[in-house]
Design an enzyme around this catalytic site. Structure first.
Site, PDB file in Angstrom:
ATOM      1  N   HIS A  83       0.827  -1.285   0.034  1.00  0.00           N
ATOM      2  CA  HIS A  83       0.027   0.000   0.036  1.00  0.00           C
ATOM      3  C   HIS A  83       0.860   1.274  -0.052  1.00  0.00           C
ATOM      4  O   HIS A  83       0.472   2.209  -0.332  1.00  0.00           O
ATOM      5  CB  HIS A  83      -1.100  -0.036   1.014  1.00  0.00           C
ATOM      6  N   ASP A 220       1.442  -7.801   2.119  1.00  0.00           N
ATOM      7  CA  ASP A 220       1.379  -6.320   2.053  1.00  0.00           C
ATOM      8  C   ASP A 220       3.113  -6.155   1.672  1.00  0.00           C
ATOM      9  O   ASP A 220       3.795  -5.560   2.654  1.00  0.00           O
ATOM     10  CB  ASP A 220       0.949  -5.642   3.293  1.00  0.00           C
ATOM     11  N   SER A 627       3.978   1.975   8.575  1.00  0.00           N
ATOM     12  CA  SER A 627       3.681   1.214   7.346  1.00  0.00           C
ATOM     13  C   SER A 627       5.032   0.866   6.661  1.00  0.00           C
ATOM     14  O   SER A 627       5.713   1.894   5.889  1.00  0.00           O
ATOM     15  CB  SER A 627       2.641   1.506   6.238  1.00  0.00           C
TER      16      SER A 627
END
Length: 690
Positions: A83, A220, A627
């Protein structure tokens, strides 16, 4: 009295930092924190974190100013989350070559794809410069004067650093709510190329259904490479002649994994937390969260409907939708957590203890005033809600509103005299006409319905009522159809009378005027609130001066440590990891749950993976910006990438609940499995394992 107060603090959740709580700066990591890390399983000397030539922090990067990443090879490969690479993957995708849908693998260096406006930053050094900033003169300055002074200090420090090395830059930032100031030096590499991305079905598996949830199976990750000047080996703008960067240090990948209770450490760039925030500030955040979630929910419904109807629209809006929905769900979850744990009441308890400490010691008397703080927040309650509704409705939501405000605030006309003009960049590849104008019409209607005070309605609502019978969508349709702002290749001449006759330009002026009024009303009170919140933090630090404290996150590098660990919620036990069979079970629900739908080959792949670990939980303290943060074991070896937190602790930006707060990471073995079995990326795997 001091002992009595501190004994009371142990009963309150905001007192001494729990074992795994904390986003610690590395250059001055408290020895007590390091000793706790060792007791939990960290096995290397103190200097292997920050000071040594091969310190692990040298492999960690700020990824493009919004995420984190880690260098994993001698040729500059960088792992981050899927992402985090979402917009890069989207921008290279077309209907004919849909890398978002089908994935991407550059089989040679020449196939690696450059990315405009993307970069990685390495932290070179950090130091405390508080004594140079917080002088007696500084304390007497107004907020504006302080801002000017801080800019001048940062500029002077930057010049000094760049005189020694022109590839460096320096940032001066406040820590501990402005009670201390640190200067951080960085080296930025501006040529960053996409190397590997798995299909969206895997990189975003679970979608919004699983976002902020556990259990998770999302793979991810994405892979980029840093390029550099072939002569100097240093930073350079993109050039086809640039070569892969050979980093000073890179992280070694572990295939040994972890077990329940294993040590885990993250390093990365957490964006923003507010753990020192007062109870009144938390009440205000609650109001903001409600407003944000409501407006985004309305906008996302329109986006989703158009994305489902057209692959071309989906490609354009995939990243926009994901960005919007992430903090839509976060806002909902945070408010639920605030309610469920009685967070405001807990804060009020702590503030009562601070008052008692003030009374007993005389510290901060005449400075920190809780009654004043309460009045100040009450005074701006209405404007805060109006400002949030305005921002979520008109800023970065549709292309016309963005352009309309840009021509009044940010545009730099070129040319001379009456020929002076504003050029609007053609970015038609990033938005869709029908989708955008319906978003605008829907949000205009929603804004009016949610605005109870007429003074917060822009003047163009009079036009909507008088000329369009109150039909917001018809007004939006006319804006898109007639304004020169939306005409490809058209110039706008601000010195001509025709400029202000343009309906879109008028619309932009009304928005800009109201935005200025709202910001002015907000800032008139904000300076006083900020000063009281700073004193509140200072009082806490002084009252607990024998305890280690970390500063709120501000997108500077931080370390957090903890353990691989499950959590308990009632009779439900989370488990500490997921394995391939759990993903296959979800995949089989793909016909009824869209977010679990994958290509048939992915089902076969996961069925062949046995009990391979996919994702895992740790007690690491993270937030947005983390992240892509590397997750290391006790020997500084890479075991995973952080990508999410759990629903049950979404208040962690303002309160860390050690019983429930968990970091969700993707297992590095899962990452390598997908690179191998799906991507057949032999050259990359060989490079990583060198």
């Amino acid at each position: 009295m001091k002992k009595t107060i501190l004994s009371l603090l142990s009963l309150v959740a905001f007192a001494p930092v729990s074992a795994d709580e904390g986003m610690w700066t590395l250059y001055n990591l408290p020895q007590a924190v390091y000793e706790t890390m060792k007791s939990e399983g960290y096995q290397l000397p103190y200097d292997m974190l920050y000071q040594a030539d091969n310190a692990i922090m040298k492999s960690v990067v700020n990824f493009s100013g919004y995420c984190s990443g880690v260098v994993v090879s001698p040729d500059g490969l960088v792992f981050t989350n899927h992402h985090c690479g979402f917009e890069s993957i989207r921008s290279h995708s077309t209907v004919e070559h849909d890398y978002m849908l089908n994935g991407f693998y550059a089989k040679t260096f020449e196939d690696e794809l450059p990315n405009e406006n993307m970069f990685v930053s390495f932290m070179v050094e950090q130091k405390d410069v508080t004594e140079q900033v917080l002088t007696p003169e500084f304390e007497k300055m107004s907020i504006h004067e302080r801002s000017v002074f801080l800019d001048s200090i940062e500029t002077a420090m930057s010049r000094e650093v760049q005189a020694k090395d022109s590839t460096l830059r320096l940032e001066l930032k406040p820590f501990y709510e402005g009670n201390r100031y640190f200067a951080t030096t960085y080296r930025d590499f501006r040529d960053l190329r996409l190397v590997f991305a798995i299909p969206k079905s895997m990189g975003k598996f679970g979608g919004e259904t699983d976002n902020w949830m556990w259990p998770r199976q999302t793979c991810d990750f994405s892979v980029f490479r840093i390029y550099c000047d072939p002569k100097t080996g240093g930073p350079a703008d993109y050039s086809k002649d640039n070569v892969p960067y050979h980093p000073e240090h890179w992280a070694r990948v572990s295939d040994e994994g972890y077990k329940d209770g294993s040590f885990s450490m993250t390093m990365g760039y957490p964006g923003s937390t507010s753990r020192y925030l007062s109870s009144y500030g938390i009440q205000e955040r609650y109001v903001q969260n409600d407003a944000r979630a409501q407006v985004r929910g309305v906008k996302q419904e329109v986006m989703k409907r158009h994305m489902d109807a057209s692959e071309a629209v989906r490609i354009k809006y995939d990243s926009k939708y994901a960005t919007s929905s992430n903090y839509w769900k976060n806002s909902i979850g945070m408010n639920k957590c605030i309610d469920s744990i009685g967070l405001i009441g807990q804060k009020q308890q702590f503030e009562q203890l601070l008052r008692q400490w003030q009374d007993s010691t005389g510290m901060f008397v005449g400075q920190l005033d809780f009654q004043l703080l309460e009045r100040l927040y009450a005074q701006r309650q209405e404007v805060v809600k109006a400002l949030m509704n305005f921002s979520e409705t008109f800023r970065r939501t549709d292309e016309l509103s963005t352009r309309a405000m840009f021509v009044h605030n940010g545009a730099h006309p070129v040319g001379h005299g009456k020929r002076q003009h504003i050029n609007i960049k053609d970015n038609s590849e990033t938005w869709d006409y029908d989708t955008d104008r319906e978003i605008l019409g829907t949000l205009l209607k929603n804004y009016r319905e949610k605005t109870t005070n007429e003074k917060y309605l822009p003047d163009f609502y009079k036009t909507i009522d008088q000329q369009y019978g109150g039909d917001c969508q018809e007004y939006a349709n006319t804006l898109y159809a007639k304004s020169r702002l939306m005409k490809k290749g058209k110039r706008l001449y601000p010195n001509k009378k025709s400029f202000m006759k343009d309906l879109g330009v008028q619309y932009g002026l009304d928005l800009t005027t109201l935005m200025a009024d709202l910001r002015k009303a907000y800032m008139q009170i904000d300076d006083s609130i900020s000063d009281q919140e700073r004193l509140l933090c200072a009082a806490k630090l002084r009252m607990e001066e024998d305890l280690p404290h970390y500063s709120d996150a501000n997108f500077t590098m931080r370390l957090s440590y903890g353990q691989v660990k499950e959590y308990q919620l009632g009779k439900w036990n989370s488990g500490y990891r997921t394995t391939a069979p759990s993903m296959v079970a979800k995949m089989k629900k793909g016909d009824s749950i869209e977010d679990y739908k994958v290509e048939p080959e992915m089902i076969s792949l996961m069925q062949s993976a046995g009990d391979m670990p996919l994702c895992f939980l740790t007690t690491n303290d993270i937030t947005g910006g983390n992240s892509g943060s590397p997750m290391f074991d006790g020997q500084n070896r890479l075991i995973g990438l952080a990508f999410d937190g759990n629903w049950d602790s979404l208040s962690s930006d303002i309160f860390f609940d050690s019983q429930l707060a968990r970091c969700i990471g993707v297992d590095i073995r899962y990452v390598l499995f997908m690179m191998d079995k799906w991507g057949h990326a032999d050259r990359l795997l060989h490079e990583i394992k060198r």
